[in-house]
Each structure stands twice: as structure tokens, then as C-alpha cells.
Design an enzyme around this catalytic site. Structure first.
Site, PDB file in Angstrom:
ATOM      1  N   GLU A 173       0.778  -1.232   0.000  1.00  0.00           N
ATOM      2  CA  GLU A 173       0.000   0.000   0.000  1.00  0.00           C
ATOM      3  C   GLU A 173       0.821   1.301   0.000  1.00  0.00           C
ATOM      4  O   GLU A 173       0.778   2.095   0.952  1.00  0.00           O
ATOM      5  CB  GLU A 173      -0.972   0.004   1.193  1.00  0.00           C
ATOM      6  CG  GLU A 173      -1.905  -1.172   1.195  1.00  0.00           C
ATOM      7  CD  GLU A 173      -3.073  -0.989   2.119  1.00  0.00           C
ATOM      8  OE1 GLU A 173      -3.092  -0.081   2.956  1.00  0.00           O
ATOM      9  OE2 GLU A 173      -4.033  -1.774   1.988  1.00  0.00           O
ATOM     10  N   GLU A 358      -5.498  -8.735   0.700  1.00  0.00           N
ATOM     11  CA  GLU A 358      -6.220  -8.441   1.941  1.00  0.00           C
ATOM     12  C   GLU A 358      -7.689  -8.166   1.644  1.00  0.00           C
ATOM     13  O   GLU A 358      -7.999  -7.460   0.694  1.00  0.00           O
ATOM     14  CB  GLU A 358      -5.659  -7.203   2.668  1.00  0.00           C
ATOM     15  CG  GLU A 358      -4.328  -7.385   3.327  1.00  0.00           C
ATOM     16  CD  GLU A 358      -3.846  -6.121   4.007  1.00  0.00           C
ATOM     17  OE1 GLU A 358      -4.677  -5.324   4.490  1.00  0.00           O
ATOM     18  OE2 GLU A 358      -2.613  -5.891   4.012  1.00  0.00           O
TER      19      GLU A 358
HETATM   20  N1  LIG Z   1      -7.752   8.139   5.469  1.00  0.00           N
HETATM   21  N2  LIG Z   1      -7.866   7.035   5.133  1.00  0.00           N
HETATM   22  N3  LIG Z   1      -7.804   6.031   4.838  1.00  0.00           N
HETATM   23  C1  LIG Z   1      -8.361   4.818   4.493  1.00  0.00           C
HETATM   24  C2  LIG Z   1      -7.259   3.957   4.035  1.00  0.00           C
HETATM   25  C3  LIG Z   1      -7.677   2.547   4.044  1.00  0.00           C
HETATM   26  C4  LIG Z   1      -6.531   1.745   3.695  1.00  0.00           C
HETATM   27  N4  LIG Z   1      -6.090   0.953   4.838  1.00  0.00           N
HETATM   28  C5  LIG Z   1      -5.875  -0.268   4.618  1.00  0.00           C
HETATM   29  O1  LIG Z   1      -6.124  -0.723   3.535  1.00  0.00           O
HETATM   30  C6  LIG Z   1      -5.260  -1.120   5.709  1.00  0.00           C
HETATM   31  C7  LIG Z   1      -4.546  -2.267   5.233  1.00  0.00           C
HETATM   32  C8  LIG Z   1      -3.189  -2.581   5.836  1.00  0.00           C
HETATM   33  O2  LIG Z   1      -2.384  -3.303   4.919  1.00  0.00           O
HETATM   34  C9  LIG Z   1      -3.310  -3.422   7.124  1.00  0.00           C
HETATM   35  O3  LIG Z   1      -2.068  -3.407   7.783  1.00  0.00           O
HETATM   36  C10 LIG Z   1      -4.435  -2.881   7.984  1.00  0.00           C
HETATM   37  O4  LIG Z   1      -4.458  -3.559   9.235  1.00  0.00           O
HETATM   38  C11 LIG Z   1      -5.738  -3.111   7.227  1.00  0.00           C
HETATM   39  C12 LIG Z   1      -6.971  -2.732   8.061  1.00  0.00           C
HETATM   40  O5  LIG Z   1      -7.012  -1.345   8.257  1.00  0.00           O
HETATM   41  C13 LIG Z   1      -5.754  -2.396   5.920  1.00  0.00           C
END
Ligand SMILES: N=[N+]=NCCCCNC(=O)[C@@H]1[C@H]2[C@H](O)[C@@H](O)[C@H](O)[C@@H](CO)[C@@H]12
Length: 453
Positions: A173, A358
Site C-alpha cells: 500500500e 487483503e
Molecule cells: N484516510 N484514510 N484512509 C483509508 C485507508 C484505508 C486503507 N487501509 C488499509 O487498507 C489497511 C490495510 C493494511 O495493509 C493493514 O495493515 C491494515 O491492518 C488493514 C486494516 O485497516 C488495511
């Protein structure tokens, strides 16, 4: 070109489908000062008052560093054939470059061998946000030297593990790393420098591109990819203005990454939107960034509905909250967004393969009662999104795998331990893991290779 799989009955997945679950080092390992590990920007950030919920840190997390053998047993109970985890750069190179820390490499060597012995294929993410603080002290991701340091780190890791690890994800990401870390400051290193955002994105993509040939040299016949958080953008209304707003959000969240990775350059319309923010760089960087990949990793949680805004320059976009179910993160539950994203990626970028690296949901789970954790909303989230994924496969998308986020409840970055994504419930007092109903359900789906009631 991938062909439609009309041979698949509704809800059934290909026999060779990769079924996994995913975690990240700083979110589960703990042991932050053990065996020579260096300091990361998340150590520094989480210990800075006011930065995380309740002042939570990853100092202990799930103590996976000491409990990894038991955690492999948790995976076996899920019947998964793959496990996606990240390597903590500060365990390998405590100062970010130069001196290698052998006990750090040894830990991941044992973990990889344990996974292989359990019949679980390791998928390794090289960077899941825990930059060595020493590199941040030398400028961090705005400094192009960090891109070179990443390639050196990739070399050290893949020399040691590349004979047994054959699935590599360079970055997790880059949008979150750059936007939350250097624009809004919500994430480590907590910098609020809008002018740094696009240079950071460029240096992250360059780091990725520099690492790809290094990985291929050290890990022969491996599959190499990158993981992007992609947000399918829908216009909230049917006006041309809202359509254009959705295109701009798509450019900001998605095409600014997908285009240099898959089509050789940044999107022209967004270069005009970003104007003077676009950094100058050597054209040769684009050839490095565009190194061919074996798969595109997609993290999908929720889409965005947007409308035109006279404010919010330079995007002039406003998110709209639509009716529907929302998770504990405040994210809309919208499985059709996953289908639409996957079919769009196949149509517009035709990656050799796509892997959902994910997908999952946070809900306020109650502690176990008589060894059970009932999480029907999470079961429904997974069922509806896996159905969307299966429909995409039937319609010809080369979707090769799915990793549930996450194996167990863990440190949810700035939200600390207040958000639970796990298929296993973690009691943070005792660190006991208890399988949730969603974990029991997922283990049946994986064992049968199809959706189950
Ligand atoms: N402003 N704002 N923002 C919204 C951004 C959303 C993007 N967050 C993710 O995708 C994180 C991804 C991560 O790899 C993981 O380490 C996290 O634990 C998961 C759960 O949160 C997801």
C-alpha cells in the site's frame, strides 16, 4: 488472456486457488527490542503521546515472535495453503542499511521452514510500513537514497530466503505510506508535508522497481508483485460533474500507481490536476518502475462514492456517505465494489494475475463465551465478498488467490487494539487466541473450495 470460467458452479473456486490469511510484522510480532532489532518509525510514532488510540504500541502486540509455532497451528486449523506475512526491515538491518543482524534473519528462516513443514506456502511482504528510524533520520522516503536502501534490504533477505520463498510482494500500500505518513500525518512518521506526498510516492515506486530484478536474481522462478490498496470510485450522482469527480478520485487513489506500474508513465490528466506538485525525475525511473510483474496484489475493503466539490483543491472531490451497512472502521460494506474493481483491472490493465492480498472487516467482537466468539457480520462480509470474487473469476478475471485479513486480532495502527479484524480473537491480557465463528466458516470454505452456508 484469461478465459471465463463458466465451468465453475456458482460459489465454487478453481481447484488450484490460493487460500490464505495475512498479517504484518509490526502488527503481531512484539519483541521490539529483542535479538538485535533496530527501532522503526512505528516504534517512534506509537510511543509519541497522542498518536495512537489509548497510547497503544506494538511493543508486545500478539507476541507472535515467541508464539509463531502455535500460530502456524492456528493456520493449519484454517486449512489455508498459504500465509502472507511481512518481514521487519529493522530486524534485518537495524540501521536500515549496512550492518546485517543475523538473529533477525534466523527468525524468518525458522518461520519459513515451519510453514513449509506444515504445507503452507509463505508469501512475503518486504515492506509493510516499519521503516528503520535511522533511515527516517536521514530524510525517510522523501530521500531517494531510501529507495536504494530498500533494494539492498531486498537483496539481503532474498539471498537468505529466496531458495524457499517463491512469492514476493515488494511494498504494501504505497498510497497509505505516502498519504497517511507524509501528507495527513495520521501514520508514522507523522509528517504533514503535502509537498512531500508525490516525491514519496515516486521514491516508493522506484524502490519497488529497483527491488524486482534483485528478487528475481536471488529467488529464481519466483512470483513477484506489489500490493496496492485500490478504491473503486463511484459518482454519487448522475451528473457529468460527479462523473468527473469520480475520475479524479480514481486518478488519485488508483491510476497514479497502476499507470506507472503497468503502462509506462503517470496519468496525463492527473499530472495536470497535481500541477507543480509533480516532482521532477529521470525518465529512466519509469523503466525501472515498470518492471514486469507476475501478479498484482489488491487490498480491497470498501469503495468510495464521491461528488464534485467547489472546495478541496486540487481534487475538488467530496466523499458521500451512502445508505448501507458499515464496519467498525466506518467503511461501507459493498461487495459489488470488489467485483467492479477486479473486472476493471482486468479490462484496463490486464495484469498476468491478480491476488486479493487483503480483504476483511473489523467488528466489535465480544470476548469468548464457552470457547466461542459469534461474529455473524464478519461471516456475512466474507461470504458476500468471496461471492463477488468468484463471479469475477467466472467472468474471466485471472484471480489466483485470496488472503483474509487477518489471521488474528492485532495492532490496528493508529487505532491501536480497538479494532478487531481477526479470524481468531486475541485476549490482550493473556494473549490467548480463540477461533471465531468466521474462522470456523472460513476453514470450511477453504477445505471444500467453495462457499458454504
Ligand atoms: N484516510 N484514510 N484512509 C483509508 C485507508 C484505508 C486503507 N487501509 C488499509 O487498507 C489497511 C490495510 C493494511 O495493509 C493493514 O495493515 C491494515 O491492518 C488493514 C486494516 O485497516 C488495511
Amino acid at each position: 488472456m484469461s478465459q471465463p470460467r463458466t465451468d465453475l458452479a456458482p460459489g465454487r473456486f478453481p481447484a488450484d486457488f490460493t487460500w490464505g490469511t495475512a498479517t504484518a510484522a509490526y502488527q503481531i510480532e512484539g519483541a521490539v527490542r529483542e535479538d538485535g532489532r533496530g527501532v522503526s518509525i512505528w516504534d517512534r510514532f506509537s510511543h509519541t503521546p497522542g498518536k495512537t488510540h489509548n497510547g497503544d504500541t506494538g511493543d508486545v502486540a500478539c507476541d507472535h515472535y515467541h508464539r509463531w509455532q502455535g500460530d502456524i497451528e492456528l493456520m493449519r486449523r484454517l486449512h489455508v495453503n498459504a500465509y502472507r506475512f511481512s518481514i521487519a526491515w529493522p530486524r534485518i538491518l537495524p540501521e536500515g542499511w549496512g550492518r546485517v543482524n543475523p538473529p533477525g534473519l534466523d527468525f524468518y528462516d525458522r518461520l519459513v521452514d515451519g510453514l513449509l513443514a506444515a504445507g503452507i506456502t509463505p508469501w512475503v511482504t518486504l515492506y509493510h510500513w516499519d521503516l528503520p528510524q535511522a533511515l527516517e533520520d536521514r530524510g525517510g522516503w522523501p530521500n531517494p537514497d531510501t529507495s536504494k536502501a530498500f533494494a539492498e534490504y531486498a537483496d539481503v533477505v532474498t539471498r537468505r530466503l529466496g531458495d524457499r520463498v517463491k512469492h514476493w510482494i515488494t511494498l504494501n500500500e504505497p498510497w497509505v505510506v505516502a498519504f497517511l505518513g507524509y501528507f495527513t500525518g495520521e501514520h508514522a512518521p507523522g509528517r504533514k508535508e503535502p509537498e512531500s506526498y508525490l516525491p514519496v510516492v515516486h521514491n516508493l515506486l522506484l524502490a519497488h522497481g529497483l527491488a524486482v530484478p534483485v528478487i528475481r536474481e536471488n529467488s529464481r522462478d519466483s512470483q513477484v508483485g506489489i500490493t496496492l490498496n485500490l478504491t473503486h470510485a463511484y459518482p454519487a450522482g448522475d451528473s457529468a460533474e460527479d462523473e468527473a469527480a469520480a475520475k479524479r478520485l480514481d486518478g488519485f487513489m488508483n491510476r497514479w500507481f497502476l499507470d506507472p506500474l503497468f503502462t509506462g508513465g503517470y496519468p496525463r490528466d492527473m499530472i495536470d490536476v497535481f500541477g507543480s506538485w509533480v516532482p521532477s525525475f529521470d525518465e529512466s525511473d519509469l523503466g525501472v518502475i515498470g518492471a514486469p510483474l507476475d501478479f498484482l496484489g489488491v487490498n480491497y475493503y470498501s469503495p468510495s462514492f464521491v461528488q464534485h466539490s467547489e472546495g478541496n483543491p486540487p481534487l475538488h472531490v467530496e466523499q458521500v456517505r451512502v445508505d448501507g451497512e458499515y464496519t467498525d472502521m466506518g467503511w461501507l460494506v459493498y461487495p459489488q465494489g470488489l467485483y467492479d474493481l477486479l473486472t476493471r483491472l482486468h479490462r484496463d490493465y490486464s495484469p498476468a494475475a491478480i491476488v486479493i492480498t487483503e480483504n476483511g472487516a473489523a467488528y466489535p467482537d465480544e470476548p469468548p463465551v464457552e470457547g466461542r466468539v459469534h461474529d455473524p457480520k464478519r461471516v456475512e462480509y466474507y461470504a458476500s465478498h468471496l461471492d463477488a470474487a468468484q463471479r469475477a473469476i467466472r467472468d474471466g478475471v485471472p484471480l489466483r488467490g485470496y488472503f483474509a485479513w487477518s489471521l488474528m486480532d492485532n495492532f490496528e495502527w493508529a487505532f491501536g487494539y480497538s479494532k478487531r479484524f481477526g479470524l481468531y480473537y486475541v485476549d490482550y491480557e493473556t494473549l490467548e487466541r480463540t477461533i471465531k465463528d468466521s474462522g470456523l466458516w472460513y476453514s470450511r470454505v477453504v477445505a471444500e473450495g467453495q462457499l458454504v452456508p
